[in-house]
Design a protein around this motif. Structure first.
Motif, short mmCIF file in Angstrom:
data_model
loop_
_atom_site.label_atom_id
_atom_site.label_comp_id
_atom_site.label_asym_id
_atom_site.label_seq_id
_atom_site.Cartn_x
_atom_site.Cartn_y
_atom_site.Cartn_z
N LEU A 179 0.82 -1.21 0.00
CA LEU A 179 0.00 0.00 0.00
C LEU A 179 0.86 1.26 0.00
CD1 LEU A 179 -2.77 -1.07 2.54
CD2 LEU A 179 -2.86 -1.12 0.04
N MET A 180 2.00 1.20 0.68
CA MET A 180 2.91 2.34 0.72
C MET A 180 3.46 2.63 -0.68
SD MET A 180 6.52 2.71 2.77
CE MET A 180 7.38 1.56 1.67
N TYR A 181 3.96 1.59 -1.35
CA TYR A 181 4.53 1.80 -2.68
C TYR A 181 3.44 2.21 -3.68
CZ TYR A 181 8.99 -0.22 -1.20
OH TYR A 181 10.18 -0.45 -0.57
N ALA A 216 7.95 0.76 8.85
CA ALA A 216 7.51 1.68 7.80
C ALA A 216 6.47 2.68 8.31
CB ALA A 216 6.95 0.89 6.62
N GLN A 217 5.63 2.22 9.24
CA GLN A 217 4.57 3.09 9.76
C GLN A 217 5.14 4.18 10.67
OE1 GLN A 217 0.98 2.83 9.31
NE2 GLN A 217 1.02 4.82 10.33
N GLN A 227 -4.15 4.75 8.88
CA GLN A 227 -3.64 3.55 9.56
C GLN A 227 -3.59 2.33 8.64
OE1 GLN A 227 -2.46 3.91 12.70
NE2 GLN A 227 -2.99 6.06 12.36
N ALA A 228 -3.70 2.54 7.33
CA ALA A 228 -3.74 1.41 6.41
C ALA A 228 -2.46 0.58 6.47
CB ALA A 228 -3.99 1.89 4.99
N LEU A 229 -1.31 1.25 6.55
CA LEU A 229 -0.04 0.53 6.57
C LEU A 229 0.10 -0.28 7.86
CD1 LEU A 229 2.61 -0.04 5.13
CD2 LEU A 229 3.56 2.02 6.16
N LEU A 230 -0.30 0.31 8.98
CA LEU A 230 -0.24 -0.41 10.25
C LEU A 230 -1.17 -1.63 10.21
CD1 LEU A 230 0.60 -0.70 13.21
CD2 LEU A 230 -1.23 0.91 13.80
N PHE A 231 -2.39 -1.42 9.70
CA PHE A 231 -3.32 -2.55 9.60
C PHE A 231 -2.75 -3.65 8.73
CE2 PHE A 231 -6.74 -4.69 7.27
CZ PHE A 231 -7.48 -5.21 8.32
#
Length: 399
Positions: free
Chosen positions: A34-36, A162-163, A246-250
């Motif tokens: 999701l980050m990339y 990353a988060q 919070q998508a990356l954490l999830f």
């Protein structure tokens, strides 16, 4: 210069650490999708392609690493695999500047994983002492736990770094680089179990074993990672819009759940494994249940249901992996064990294409529809493989 070898009874631990390290490197990328996607402006299909390209390197790595390991020894394949896995993380670090580096890093990670898993899982089996009547050999279970531990810890640590950490396209990969430096000397000291030998001119593989592999093991194999990668790479993206920042954490947390449930399923798989057909049926039934939960989670776009579905799919992965490895270790003669393990694993990693296929079909069909169609395919696999296994059992009983 000589290096003191560790006792043979603990040698499997060193091999397991090496396999877990490569598994860490293989899966640390999953929560960063999701980050990339956001930072590099990637489409859903291209994002899934960066994840799935891993299989394009892994399958030739498996098919080459298995025979080389059978001929030259387990250590001579696993040690270079750790070095290549380290190189893959360096390429992924460069991936923050462009998607081409991500493709290269994932491809190289696949090559490392293929060679490591084909030699390492067999090395763990050969270094493990014989088990109990209920579990004739713990090697399949130990190899599954080693791979799964790496698969689970890698994305959790990478996602959290990353988060919340600085340099979020670099820092997530540094723990894997450190692990490689720890695993290399451990694997160097582990006892070798396969002396270099010339290629065997005979296969020593019975027609019955060949039929069992083609009719039961081969159809089961893609569901090993087909179930796991739906949880790792496909489901989190379906609820990203519900998670704000919070998508990356999830994603980091939820991609760890399949590994946790895959490990937790091992004691149950060990009990069910006393009857191979029962383990086969149970494995695919759990996958079917996980896919049904995934379809429901996709329909509701509910992050909690996604987490539940990931737990069920991870248990299906754990059951299927133990089942497949036990079947292979039972069917293969010793001089072909790594080769046949590699063939099985190559088939199992075809499941890595499933998230990409689902994402590519998404413009035409909805995610719940696609997941229900996948469930139907798993049900057909269950019916066909159990029928074939029961037919073989009746045939052998009358011989």
């Amino acid at each position: 210069m000589t290096t003191k070898q560790m006792p043979a009874g603990r040698g499997w631990v060193a091999a397991a650490v090496a396999v877990a390290t490569v598994g860490w490197g293989a899966n640390q990328f999953a929560p960063l999708l999701l980050m990339y996607r956001a930072e590099l402006g990637l489409s859903p299909a291209v994002t899934q392609a960066t994840f799935g390209l891993y299989a394009a390197g892994l399958i030739p790595g498996l098919l080459l690493g298995g025979p080389v390991s059978d001929r030259f020894g387990r250590r001579r394949v696993l040690l270079p695999s750790l070095v290549v896995s380290l190189l893959a993380s360096l390429l992924l670090i460069a991936g923050g500047t462009g998607v081409g580096w991500l493709f290269a890093g994932r491809l190289v990670a696949g090559v490392a994983s293929g060679a490591a898993f084909s030699s390492g899982t067999v090395w763990i089996k050969e270094l493990s002492r014989p088990g109990t009547p209920g579990e004739p050999g713990p090697g399949a279970r130990r190899a599954t736990v080693a791979m799964t531990a790496g698969f689970g810890a890698g994305p959790l640590v990478a996602g959290l770094l990353a988060q919340w950490g600085p340099a979020h396209t670099v820092l997530p990969y540094l723990p894997h680089l450190a692990l490689c430096l720890v695993a290399l000397p451990l694997a160097w000291r582990a006892p070798e179990t396969r002396a270099p030998s010339p290629p065997s001119g005979t296969e020593n593989w019975s027609p019955a074993a060949r039929r069992r592999f083609l009719g039961v093991v081969a159809p089961l194999a893609p569901w090993v990672f087909g179930s796991a990668t739906v949880a790792l790479a496909y489901l989190p993206g379906l609820v990203a819009h519900r998670l704000a920042g919070q998508a990356l954490l999830f994603s980091a947390l939820v991609t760890t759940l399949p590994a946790l449930s895959g490990i937790a399923a091992q004691p149950l798989a060990r009990r069910v494994a006393t009857r191979p057909t029962r383990l086969l049926a149970t494995s695919l039934l759990v996958v079917i249940a996980g896919l049904l939960l995934a379809a429901g989670a996709a329909a509701a776009a509910d992050p909690v249901l996604v987490a539940v579905a990931c737990l069920a799919l991870g248990a299906g992965y754990g059951y299927c992996q133990v089942c497949g490895l036990q079947e292979v270790q039972r069917l293969a003669p010793p001089h072909r064990l790594a080769r046949l393990t590699a063939t099985y694993q190559a088939l199992s990693y075809l499941g890595f294409a499933l998230p990409y296929l689902l994402a590519a079909a998404q413009p035409r069909w909805s995610p719940p529809t696609l997941l229900l169609a996948t469930t139907a395919l798993a049900a057909l696999t269950l019916a066909a493989t159990v029928r074939r296994a029961n037919t073989e059992r009746r045939t052998s009983a009358h011989v």
